[in-house]
Scaffold this motif. Sequence first.
Motif, mmCIF file in Angstrom:
data_model
loop_
_atom_site.group_PDB
_atom_site.id
_atom_site.type_symbol
_atom_site.label_atom_id
_atom_site.label_comp_id
_atom_site.label_asym_id
_atom_site.label_seq_id
_atom_site.Cartn_x
_atom_site.Cartn_y
_atom_site.Cartn_z
ATOM 1 N N GLY A 23 31.095 61.918 88.387
ATOM 2 C CA GLY A 23 31.834 62.148 87.154
ATOM 3 C C GLY A 23 33.302 62.442 87.383
ATOM 4 O O GLY A 23 34.074 62.578 86.437
ATOM 5 N N LYS A 24 33.697 62.539 88.648
ATOM 6 C CA LYS A 24 35.096 62.803 88.987
ATOM 7 C C LYS A 24 35.859 61.515 89.289
ATOM 8 O O LYS A 24 37.091 61.515 89.365
ATOM 9 N N GLU A 25 35.171 60.413 89.470
ATOM 10 C CA GLU A 25 35.810 59.164 89.877
ATOM 11 C C GLU A 25 36.533 58.567 88.668
ATOM 12 O O GLU A 25 35.897 58.013 87.772
ATOM 13 N N TRP A 26 37.867 58.664 88.650
ATOM 14 C CA TRP A 26 38.651 58.285 87.484
ATOM 15 C C TRP A 26 39.618 57.159 87.826
ATOM 16 O O TRP A 26 40.052 56.990 88.963
ATOM 17 N N ASN A 27 39.974 56.398 86.786
ATOM 18 C CA ASN A 27 41.028 55.375 86.876
ATOM 19 C C ASN A 27 40.727 54.312 87.926
ATOM 20 O O ASN A 27 41.638 53.773 88.564
ATOM 21 N N ASN A 28 39.458 54.019 88.103
ATOM 22 C CA ASN A 28 39.059 52.935 88.988
ATOM 23 C C ASN A 28 38.859 51.656 88.183
ATOM 24 O O ASN A 28 38.586 51.697 86.981
ATOM 25 N N LYS A 29 38.970 50.521 88.858
ATOM 26 C CA LYS A 29 38.739 49.227 88.225
ATOM 27 C C LYS A 29 37.516 48.580 88.867
ATOM 28 O O LYS A 29 37.517 48.289 90.064
ATOM 29 N N ILE A 30 36.490 48.379 88.059
ATOM 30 C CA ILE A 30 35.276 47.704 88.519
ATOM 31 C C ILE A 30 35.172 46.427 87.694
ATOM 32 O O ILE A 30 34.797 46.453 86.520
ATOM 33 N N GLU A 31 35.534 45.308 88.307
ATOM 34 C CA GLU A 31 35.717 44.077 87.550
ATOM 35 C C GLU A 31 35.019 42.896 88.223
ATOM 36 O O GLU A 31 35.080 42.722 89.446
ATOM 37 N N LEU A 32 34.336 42.092 87.403
ATOM 38 C CA LEU A 32 33.806 40.788 87.805
ATOM 39 C C LEU A 32 32.833 40.896 88.974
ATOM 40 O O LEU A 32 32.843 40.081 89.900
ATOM 41 N N ASN A 33 31.972 41.898 88.926
ATOM 42 C CA ASN A 33 30.950 42.076 89.956
ATOM 43 C C ASN A 33 29.580 41.680 89.407
ATOM 44 O O ASN A 33 29.335 41.735 88.199
ATOM 45 N N LEU A 34 28.676 41.319 90.310
ATOM 46 C CA LEU A 34 27.321 40.921 89.946
ATOM 47 C C LEU A 34 26.312 41.811 90.661
ATOM 48 O O LEU A 34 26.366 41.970 91.885
ATOM 49 N N ALA A 35 25.394 42.394 89.879
ATOM 50 C CA ALA A 35 24.243 43.112 90.430
ATOM 51 C C ALA A 35 22.994 42.334 90.036
ATOM 52 O O ALA A 35 22.678 42.219 88.849
ATOM 53 N N ALA A 36 22.304 41.770 91.017
ATOM 54 C CA ALA A 36 21.167 40.897 90.741
ATOM 55 C C ALA A 36 19.903 41.443 91.385
ATOM 56 O O ALA A 36 19.886 41.763 92.577
ATOM 57 N N LYS A 37 18.867 41.589 90.574
ATOM 58 C CA LYS A 37 17.521 41.940 91.032
ATOM 59 C C LYS A 37 17.496 43.239 91.833
ATOM 60 O O LYS A 37 16.814 43.336 92.852
ATOM 61 N N ASN A 38 18.246 44.257 91.364
ATOM 62 C CA ASN A 38 18.142 45.534 92.070
ATOM 63 C C ASN A 38 16.776 46.152 91.799
ATOM 64 O O ASN A 38 16.265 46.126 90.685
#
Length: 299
Positions: A23-38
């Motif tokens: 909950g402390k991780e701020w102002n990050n950019k998580i863009e155009l990623n794929l999570a498949a069949k976790n």
Amino acid sequence: HNVTVLENVAYNTNGHSFLLRDGKEWNNKIELNLAAKNRNPGGDDAGFLIRSLRNVIVGNVVAGAVDRGFSFPIEGSVKEPSRSGLPGGNPSPRKDIGGSILNNVAHGCHGYAFILSRWLITSDTSVPLKGFRLYRNLGTGAYIRGYYVKFHDAFFADNRVKSVDLSYCDNCQLKNVDIVGDTALIQDEYKAHGTWHQCIGDPEYSSSFRYVGVEMFAWNDHETKYDELGQRFEDVRFSGFTNSSCAHAKAVAFEKKRRMPHYDLLTTMSGVVNLDDGDFPVDFCTASEVMEVEDVVFN
């Protein structure tokens, strides 16, 4: 802080694929990623698990998650060990107005495609969650719990239990949203396999209906005594419920199994359209039975 996670693929992982844990991780950019069949060895595992909305989450895709697609369990305080020594004390992620959550997709999830829980904004200043595409999930499209949550420009289709579950959701808004019970493609598939009108549904419900477009479970917080509106529907378009693969599907319904002693927040609907020919399958009778609502007014 200030990290960019761009164009990565996580495939067949055990547990969460992408995780902002404390909950402390701020102002990050998580863009155009794929999570498949976790996979889900620990229970409640997600393609993306993020505990603070003070980030940029744009253009990501979850496909075939065993349990959850996007999970936002917003924390009341920053989790240890990250909170030790924070400047200005220990902030509450639940009070953040949010960052940019835009154009994310989840399909083929076995449980929830999207969960947002306990985002407790106390005024109508929250940043809208925009552009979600949640379709062909075996469970629920979006489960939303909190205050002043705005879900805009979204598309739901072929979700087998519910498309949107507004649970303990005060002053929440659906705006410019398309909700499709059955697309023509899924209807053809069910007919070809001889499963027409054999609903998967939710075992919590009686046989009177098996899946819904929007389920509402509205309530009033008597500690804060908000005087503003309850659920707000603006420009919401329904289709694929009137003649769906489930004989008792409902476009809008109320929670049947939980009794609400105080249903005193107004729900407003403007620009709500049924695109199907025939009757609009909306279950307001349940509101009368469960929550003792006496008057329903259409303008």
